[in-house]
Design an enzyme around this catalytic site. Sequence first.
Site, PDB file in Angstrom:
ATOM      1  N   TYR A  66       0.671  -1.299   0.053  1.00  0.00           N
ATOM      2  CA  TYR A  66       0.061  -0.063  -0.122  1.00  0.00           C
ATOM      3  C   TYR A  66       0.872   1.310  -0.001  1.00  0.00           C
ATOM      4  O   TYR A  66       1.953   1.374   0.811  1.00  0.00           O
ATOM      5  CB  TYR A  66      -0.954   0.080   1.412  1.00  0.00           C
ATOM      6  CG  TYR A  66      -1.724   1.222   1.403  1.00  0.00           C
ATOM      7  CD1 TYR A  66      -2.936   1.434   0.908  1.00  0.00           C
ATOM      8  CD2 TYR A  66      -1.060   2.379   1.990  1.00  0.00           C
ATOM      9  CE1 TYR A  66      -3.580   2.658   1.128  1.00  0.00           C
ATOM     10  CE2 TYR A  66      -1.998   3.613   1.982  1.00  0.00           C
ATOM     11  CZ  TYR A  66      -3.181   3.763   1.657  1.00  0.00           C
ATOM     12  OH  TYR A  66      -3.884   4.732   1.684  1.00  0.00           O
ATOM     13  N   GLU A 121      -3.886   7.381  -3.846  1.00  0.00           N
ATOM     14  CA  GLU A 121      -3.814   6.411  -3.177  1.00  0.00           C
ATOM     15  C   GLU A 121      -3.350   4.870  -4.107  1.00  0.00           C
ATOM     16  O   GLU A 121      -4.241   5.056  -5.145  1.00  0.00           O
ATOM     17  CB  GLU A 121      -5.109   5.742  -2.359  1.00  0.00           C
ATOM     18  CG  GLU A 121      -4.947   4.855  -1.546  1.00  0.00           C
ATOM     19  CD  GLU A 121      -6.242   4.400  -0.827  1.00  0.00           C
ATOM     20  OE1 GLU A 121      -7.235   4.288  -1.445  1.00  0.00           O
ATOM     21  OE2 GLU A 121      -6.122   4.505   0.515  1.00  0.00           O
TER      22      GLU A 121
END
Length: 399
Positions: free
Chosen positions: A118, A206
Site C-alpha cells: 500500500y 492512493e
Amino acid sequence: MNIHEYQAKALLKRYGVVVPRGGVAFSPAEAEKVANELGGPIWVVKSQIHAGGRGAGRFQNNPEGKGGVRVVKSVADVAANAGEMLGQVLVTKQTGPAGKEVKRLYIEEGCDIKRELYLGLLLDRATSRVTIMASTEGGMEIEEVAHNNPEKILKVAVDPATGISGFHARKIAFGLGLEGKQVNAAVKFVMAAYKAFVELDASTVEINPLVVTGAGEIIALDAKMNFDDNALFRHKDVEELRDADEEEASEREAAKHELNYIKLDGNIGCMVNGAGLAMATMDIIKLHGGEPANFLDVGGGATKERVTTAFKLILSDKNVEGILVNIFGGIMRCDVIAEGVVAAAREVSLHVPLVVRLEGTNVDMGKRILAESGLPILSADDLGDAAKKIVSAVQRKAA
Ligand code: GDP
Ligand code: MN
C-alpha cells in the site's frame, strides 16, 4: 474532485509512475478492441466507478456472481465480461447499498503479482505536511489496517518548503522490506508520485495495491486521486476529467450558485449562514432527535436570489419533510433574509413545515416581515427552540 482509476493512472504515468498498459472502454466491442491491442495472455476487466472495494463488490443483478474486477484469459472473455458488467449496478463497501452503475470499463494487461503493498499520499493538516503512508498490507482497506494493526503503517512526513529527498523515499522502500533493485524502483516510484501530488494540487493519491511483480518491478495496480477543488482553476486538464454521472446533481447545482451544499440522509433541510453555525445547527437537530437532510452554508453576502435557489435545492431532495432556517444577520441584514425566505416560500409553494430563527441586524424588521407574510412560518427565538420546533413539526407530520 474525484476521478476514475484509469484517469489517475494516465496522470501519474506522466510523472513517471509505472502503471500497467490499458485502455478505457464504453462497450463490449470497445473492450474487445482494447484487449486485441494489448495482446494477452491475461487481461483484467475493471469497473470504473468513483468508489473502491470493486474487487470484493457484487453486482445487484447477480449477487452470487463475480465482482467488479475480473481477471480473464481470452479476448472473447473480455468482451463477455464487459457485457455482463456494463450498465449493471455494482455495490461495494464504499458505494453504500444503492450501488453505482458501471458505465465505463478499464481493460488492462494482466500482472504477475508477487506482493501487494500500500502507498498513500495525503495532506496532514495537523503537521501541515504531505504525509506518505506505506504498508505491507496491500489490497485491503487502509482504514481496516489502521484499526487492527496500526503498527503496520509507516508514515513519513515531507516538509513542503524543502520538498522530497531520496532519504524520504528510501525510508519507505526499506520499511516495505524491499531489496536489491526493487529499492531503486520504489524510490523512483515514490518521488514520482510525490511530484504528481504536489504539481497537480491533489489532496490524496492512493495506490492500493502497489505490487512487486515476479520480475521485481514496482507497479501501481490500482490508483485513486482526489483534487483540491480550490486549485482546479489552474488545472483545466484535470477539471476536464470530471464525470458528472458520478457526482450528486444537487451538489453540482449548488456549486454553480456558490452555495456550500452537501446532501445527507435525514429529513430536516437546513439553511444556515456560516459553516460553523451550519455544523452547530446540525448538531442541535440531532440532539433533539432529528436528522439533518443536508449541510448548507449560504454564505455571508447571500442575496434574495441566492436564498431562493438554496430553498429550491433543499426542496428538490425528496426526503425533506421540514426546513429549519437559522441565520445570524451580521454583515447580512435579517430583513433581507426574511424577504428572501418569504419570496422563496411563495415561489416554490412550500408544502413542508418551516421554522425560521433570525438573530442580529434588523431582527425585529425581519420577524415582522415573516409574521405579516401570511405564510405558515414558525418563528423561533434561539437555536434550541428552533431545533425543538422543527423536530416536533416533522414528527407530527409523520404521525
Ligand atoms: P478495488 O477493489 O476497487 O480496490 O480494485 P483494485 O484495482 O485494487 O483490484 C482489486 C484486486 O484485484 C487487487 O487487489 C488485485 O488483487 C486484483 N487484481 C487487479 N489487477 C490484477 C491483475 O492484473 N492480475 C491479478 N492476478 N489480479 C489483479
Ligand atoms: Mn484497490
